[in-house]
Each structure stands twice: as C-alpha cells, then as structure tokens.
Design a protein around this motif. Structure first.
Motif, PDB file in Angstrom:
ATOM      1  N   ASN A 152     -12.987 121.594  75.575  1.00 44.41           N
ATOM      2  CA  ASN A 152     -13.281 120.532  74.609  1.00 44.41           C
ATOM      3  C   ASN A 152     -12.761 119.159  75.040  1.00 44.41           C
ATOM      4  N   ALA A 153     -11.660 119.119  75.791  1.00 43.09           N
ATOM      5  CA  ALA A 153     -11.107 117.827  76.201  1.00 43.09           C
ATOM      6  C   ALA A 153     -12.117 117.034  77.023  1.00 43.09           C
ATOM      7  N   TYR A 154     -12.821 117.724  77.891  1.00 42.96           N
ATOM      8  CA  TYR A 154     -13.846 117.084  78.720  1.00 42.96           C
ATOM      9  C   TYR A 154     -14.997 116.581  77.857  1.00 42.96           C
ATOM     10  N   ASN A 155     -15.538 117.469  77.016  1.00 41.91           N
ATOM     11  CA  ASN A 155     -16.687 117.103  76.195  1.00 41.91           C
ATOM     12  C   ASN A 155     -16.346 116.001  75.199  1.00 41.91           C
ATOM     13  N   LEU A 156     -15.101 116.007  74.702  1.00 41.63           N
ATOM     14  CA  LEU A 156     -14.695 115.014  73.707  1.00 41.63           C
ATOM     15  C   LEU A 156     -14.659 113.615  74.314  1.00 41.63           C
ATOM     16  N   SER A 157     -13.955 113.444  75.428  1.00 44.71           N
ATOM     17  CA  SER A 157     -13.882 112.112  76.035  1.00 44.71           C
ATOM     18  C   SER A 157     -15.244 111.689  76.573  1.00 44.71           C
ATOM     19  N   PHE A 158     -16.021 112.635  77.052  1.00 46.99           N
ATOM     20  CA  PHE A 158     -17.375 112.379  77.539  1.00 46.99           C
ATOM     21  C   PHE A 158     -18.216 111.749  76.420  1.00 46.99           C
ATOM     22  N   ALA A 159     -18.267 112.405  75.264  1.00 51.65           N
ATOM     23  CA  ALA A 159     -19.100 111.923  74.163  1.00 51.65           C
ATOM     24  C   ALA A 159     -18.611 110.600  73.612  1.00 51.65           C
ATOM     25  N   VAL A 160     -17.299 110.457  73.489  1.00 56.64           N
ATOM     26  CA  VAL A 160     -16.726 109.281  72.846  1.00 56.64           C
ATOM     27  C   VAL A 160     -16.982 108.010  73.650  1.00 56.64           C
ATOM     28  N   LEU A 161     -17.001 108.105  74.977  1.00 57.29           N
ATOM     29  CA  LEU A 161     -17.018 106.910  75.824  1.00 57.29           C
ATOM     30  C   LEU A 161     -18.395 106.540  76.355  1.00 57.29           C
ATOM     31  N   LEU A 162     -19.439 107.227  75.909  1.00 54.23           N
ATOM     32  CA  LEU A 162     -20.758 106.970  76.484  1.00 54.23           C
ATOM     33  C   LEU A 162     -21.266 105.563  76.191  1.00 54.23           C
ATOM     34  N   MET A 163     -21.167 105.119  74.949  1.00 56.87           N
ATOM     35  CA  MET A 163     -21.643 103.773  74.636  1.00 56.87           C
ATOM     36  C   MET A 163     -20.747 102.712  75.264  1.00 56.87           C
ATOM     37  N   ALA A 166      -6.056 115.995  82.722  1.00 58.92           N
ATOM     38  CA  ALA A 166      -6.976 115.646  83.805  1.00 58.92           C
ATOM     39  C   ALA A 166      -8.427 115.812  83.372  1.00 58.92           C
ATOM     40  N   ARG A 167      -8.684 116.794  82.514  1.00 60.02           N
ATOM     41  CA  ARG A 167     -10.042 116.995  82.007  1.00 60.02           C
ATOM     42  C   ARG A 167     -10.489 115.817  81.131  1.00 60.02           C
ATOM     43  N   VAL A 168      -9.549 115.231  80.387  1.00 57.84           N
ATOM     44  CA  VAL A 168      -9.875 114.051  79.583  1.00 57.84           C
ATOM     45  C   VAL A 168     -10.337 112.915  80.503  1.00 57.84           C
ATOM     46  N   VAL A 169      -9.593 112.678  81.581  1.00 53.76           N
ATOM     47  CA  VAL A 169      -9.953 111.607  82.525  1.00 53.76           C
ATOM     48  C   VAL A 169     -11.275 111.935  83.211  1.00 53.76           C
ATOM     49  N   GLN A 170     -11.468 113.197  83.535  1.00 56.98           N
ATOM     50  CA  GLN A 170     -12.721 113.619  84.161  1.00 56.98           C
ATOM     51  C   GLN A 170     -13.908 113.337  83.238  1.00 56.98           C
ATOM     52  N   GLY A 171     -13.734 113.573  81.937  1.00 51.57           N
ATOM     53  CA  GLY A 171     -14.794 113.277  80.981  1.00 51.57           C
ATOM     54  C   GLY A 171     -15.116 111.796  80.917  1.00 51.57           C
ATOM     55  N   ALA A 172     -14.083 110.936  81.049  1.00 53.35           N
ATOM     56  CA  ALA A 172     -14.313 109.487  81.061  1.00 53.35           C
ATOM     57  C   ALA A 172     -15.146 109.088  82.272  1.00 53.35           C
ATOM     58  N   GLY A 173     -14.842 109.664  83.433  1.00 59.23           N
ATOM     59  CA  GLY A 173     -15.650 109.389  84.622  1.00 59.23           C
ATOM     60  C   GLY A 173     -17.075 109.879  84.457  1.00 59.23           C
ATOM     61  N   ALA A 174     -17.237 111.053  83.834  1.00 59.64           N
ATOM     62  CA  ALA A 174     -18.576 111.600  83.615  1.00 59.64           C
ATOM     63  C   ALA A 174     -19.399 110.713  82.692  1.00 59.64           C
ATOM     64  N   ALA A 175     -18.761 110.095  81.705  1.00 60.41           N
ATOM     65  CA  ALA A 175     -19.476 109.191  80.800  1.00 60.41           C
ATOM     66  C   ALA A 175     -20.069 108.014  81.567  1.00 60.41           C
ATOM     67  N   LEU A 176     -19.284 107.438  82.476  1.00 58.09           N
ATOM     68  CA  LEU A 176     -19.795 106.351  83.305  1.00 58.09           C
ATOM     69  C   LEU A 176     -20.929 106.827  84.207  1.00 58.09           C
ATOM     70  N   VAL A 177     -20.755 107.982  84.816  1.00 59.14           N
ATOM     71  CA  VAL A 177     -21.727 108.483  85.791  1.00 59.14           C
ATOM     72  C   VAL A 177     -23.075 108.759  85.136  1.00 59.14           C
ATOM     73  N   THR A 178     -23.089 109.547  84.067  1.00 53.01           N
ATOM     74  CA  THR A 178     -24.361 109.972  83.497  1.00 53.01           C
ATOM     75  C   THR A 178     -25.104 108.824  82.819  1.00 53.01           C
ATOM     76  N   THR A 179     -24.361 107.983  82.106  1.00 52.14           N
ATOM     77  CA  THR A 179     -25.009 106.860  81.428  1.00 52.14           C
ATOM     78  C   THR A 179     -25.624 105.887  82.427  1.00 52.14           C
ATOM     79  N   LEU A 180     -24.863 105.533  83.441  1.00 51.39           N
ATOM     80  CA  LEU A 180     -25.328 104.509  84.374  1.00 51.39           C
ATOM     81  C   LEU A 180     -26.309 105.061  85.401  1.00 51.39           C
TER      82      LEU A 180
END
Length: 463
Positions: free
Chosen positions: A49-60, A101-115
């Motif tokens: 969940n840590a990955y999915n949570l930061s991923f979803a939150v930071l997309l916009m 580390a999974r939280v930070v990984q989710g933040a990177g994933a938000a940048l990657v997938t959106t952009l």
C-alpha cells in the motif's frame, strides 16, 4: 514514425513498464519478505500500500511539475528517483526501511507514468496518437499483469531483493538516454499553483488512506470517517480555489467536455475492475486451486499476453473508428469475461482460459480509447494537466477496486480452505464485473467522432 517519436515511445514504455510492474510485484513475494525481515501482517500490507498510496497522491503534482519545470527533465528525474528507491528497497535490512523506500519509489513512479503519457501524447499528431497510446498502454498493462508472475518466480526460489535490483540497470541506462533523446515540452506559462498542489495532495491522501485502511480498522471507525471527511473537504476547497486561481493546476473547464468527463469515469471503473481481478486471480489459483506462486503466474498468461498484444491494435482502431465503440465495447467484454470467471470458479483451470482471454481483450480495447478521449479533449499545451487528472483517476480506481473486492470477499469467504476462499472469490469477481459495466455506461456519454479518412479519401477530398 520518425526517430524522435520512436525514442519517446520506447523510453516512455520501458519506464512505465518498470513502474507498473512494481505496483503488484511484491504481492506474491510477501511470504519471503515476512520470513527474512520478520514482518507482521500489517507491515506486509504496507509494503504494497505504501507504493500505491504515494503513487496515487502525487500524480497531479507530477503533472504540474512537468508542465512548469519541463516534462523531459521531470521524467528523467522520476526515473532516477525510482531507480534509487529500488536500490534502497533491495538493500533494506528491516521492514520499516522497506516501507519508507516504497513510498519514495511510488513518488518516482508518479512522475514516470504521468509524464510518459504526456510526452507520448505531445509527440504524436491526433490521427496517430491512439496507436501510440495503445502501444504505451499495452506495455504498461503487461507490467501490471506480469507483477504476480515475476513475484511468483521470486517467491519460488529467487531472493526477493531481485524484484528491485532488476530496475537499477534499466534506470541507469534510461536516465541519460531520456535527457539526450527526448524533446523538451512545457505546459502553459504561469506560476506554480502551490496552494492547489497542497490541497489536491492532502485531499487525495486522505481519501486513499480511508480506502486502504477501511477494511482493517472498520468502515465506520473514527479513523476512516475522519480521514474520508477531511479528504472530501480538502477536495471541495481545491475546487473552490481552482475556480479563482490565477494559474490553476487543473482548469475546471476540462470537465465541460463530455469526452474528458466520460473518459475519466471510464478509466476509474476500468482500473478498479482490473486491479481487483489481478489482486484476487493469483490468490485464487494458489489458495483455491492449489498451484504454487510461479505456477499461478504462468496460468495468468492467457490474460496478460492478451493485454500486451491487443492494446496496440485497439489503439490503431481508435484512430480509425473513434473512442466510443472501443471504450464501451471493451468494458462490456471485460465484464463478460469476469462474470464468466465467476461462473466457472471451482472447476479445473482450463475452464478459466477462454474467460481470461475475453476479459483481457476487453480491457485492452478500453484503455487506449479512454486515454485518447481524454488527451484529445484538451488543447496540446494542456495535455500534461489532463494526463495528471486521468492518471490519478486510474490509481484511485485501482485502490477503490481492491478495497471493494476485499470487503466483499471478507463478507462471504475466508482463507480457511479452498472452498471458503472460492465462496468469497466469486462475489468479489462479480463486483469487478459490475464495476466494468458502470464504466461501459459512462462510455455511452462519450460524444461520437467521425472516422479518420483514409489516404484515398483524403486525395478525393483534395482533388
């Protein structure tokens, strides 16, 4: 397709594949992580969940950063952040470090997938955008669906750290290539909307937290109710601010477009059903039918391969016949396939295969059409913001789908035996089918689009 477009599509697809793979890859390796790191059940849940949570939150927020600071630059930064966080996950000596580390990984994933989606949408003209998005989404969908297979291979013999080490060499190659090969693009000129970013991040975090925690602490618990109410209030405050902000991160005029609004509802339902199905199918094959983790992943290949092969074709068809028939028809097919799986639950695996193929064809048709609808509804310089909204709806849909599925499963079944698991699995998959049908209804609201003329038709018109 020229060389510049090829590089955009290649690098965007590879980076999106990494991010998508890590959405669910940990799920079938949890037993190995529990034994090595002495983790509790709650801690294991948070490694997912840590990955999915930061991923979803930071997309916009990721979309806003790309518009303001440069999409190529922030895409490369996202790949670098994701790569560093992957190494930190692999080196984690305790479960707390792994979760962080999974939280930070989710933040990177938000940048990657959106952009990645913004870069691809910007690089290709309207008449070829659907095909390009189809390829990107086919690769991304394969990453989501292959998560259980890769995790199963790890769980059945490899060290769980290999899940994360795999990302490191790919990231080290992708970052310099992105900076050299990708064209830079920006969103509309204007100041960074810090208040909008804070409000949407806080509101999304609160809503996602409530969805993730509701099944654990109870849907009527103070924690769930307070966070959900707080999320709604922050969302309302965000809408009010965006109406009067001098440089809004999400122009509310987007939602006057039926294509934009219907596409976002459809993508929410599509990924809610898809993530629910991915979450339970691998477990059903293991707990309900008795296969090992890797064997379960292999038996999902009729579904996952379909996702990979059909999306590019569907994307090209979108350019030819428009989004509405593929979006609506694809979601109906996904609903039929999922309902079929529910009907044959408890029978030998072979009975599932045609149902998995039908469901895979359906979602492969729907996703490129939805993406094309959303990005085609806004001006080219607004694509980054539109993609940010759409990506957030995808991830929120995934979290919502898993939360609904777990709640339905818990009310009808358990892990006590194969029969008990199947008793919960069937209504959970039916719920996924119903969510797909809700998305198909949203697709009916999509305006029709005239087919793209063929080269011969263009010559006739010009002549």
């Amino acid at each position: 397709m020229n060389r510049k477009q090829l590089w955009v599509l290649l690098l965007g697809s590879v980076a999106s594949l990494m991010a998508a793979l890590d959405t669910l890859v940990v799920s079938t390796a949890l037993s190995s992580i529990r034994r090595e790191l002495d983790a509790s059940i709650a801690e294991l849940e948070w490694t997912v969940n840590a990955y999915n949570l930061s991923f979803a939150v930071l997309l916009m927020t990721a979309a806003a950063a790309g518009d303001r600071l440069g999409r190529r630059r922030m895409f490369a930064a996202g790949v670098a952040l994701f790569t560093l966080a992957s190494a930190a996950c692999a080196l984690a000596g305790d479960v707390g470090t792994l979760i962080a580390a999974r939280v930070v990984q989710g933040a990177g994933a938000a940048l990657v997938t959106t952009l990645a989606l913004a870069l691809v949408s910007t690089a290709f003209p309207t008449e070829r955008r659907g095909a390009a998005i189809g390829i990107l989404e086919g690769v991304t969908g394969m990453g989501v669906a292959l998560g259980p297979l890769v995790g199963g291979a790890v769980a059945d013999g490899l060290a769980w750290q290999a899940i994360f080490w795999l990302n490191v060499p790919i990231g080290l190659i992708a970052v310099p290539l992105a900076l050299r090969k990708l064209p830079e693009s920006f969103g509309p000129d204007g100041a960074f909307d810090f208040r909008g970013v804070a409000l949407v991040t806080g509101g999304t975090f609160a809503v996602v937290w409530a969805l993730v925690r509701g099944n654990t602490v109870g849907w009527g618990s103070p924690e769930t109710v307070v966070t959900l109410v707080a999320g709604v209030l922050l969302a309302v405050a965000f809408v009010r601010w965006e109406r009067r902000a001098p440089h809004p991160m999400m122009p509310l005029g987007f939602f006057r477009s039926r294509a934009f609004s219907a596409g976002n509802v459809a993508i929410f339902c599509t990924f809610a059903a898809l993530f629910l199905a991915v979450f339970f199918f691998a477990q059903y094959l293991q707990t309900g039918l008795g296969y090992g983790a890797f064997e379960a992943g292999l038996r999902l290949l009729p579904w996952t391969v379909t996702l990979f092969l059909c999306a590019p074709v569907a994307g090209a068809l979108t350019d030819r016949i428009g989004e509405r028939p593929l979006m609506g028809g694809g979601l109906v097919l996904q609903a039929v396939g999922l309902g079929w799986v529910a009907l044959v639950a408890g029978e030998p695996y072979g009975a599932m295969v045609p149902a998995l193929v039908v469901a895979g064809c359906g979602v492969s048709m729907a996703i490129p059409a939805v993406q094309s609808s959303v990005v085609g509804a806004v001006a080219p310089d607004q694509i980054g913001r539109a993609v940010g909204v759409n990506s957030m709806m995808r991830e929120l849909g995934g979290v919502f789908g898993i939360a609904v599925g777990v709640a339905v499963f818990a009310g009808a079944g358990s892990f006590a035996s194969a029969a008990d698991f199947t008793d919960g699995f069937v209504p959970a998959v039916v719920a996924a089918a119903l969510i797909s049908l809700a998305g198909a209804l949203a697709a009916l609201w999509l305006p029709g689009r005239a087919p793209t003329p063929t080269p011969v038709e263009r010559r006739v018109e010009l002549g």
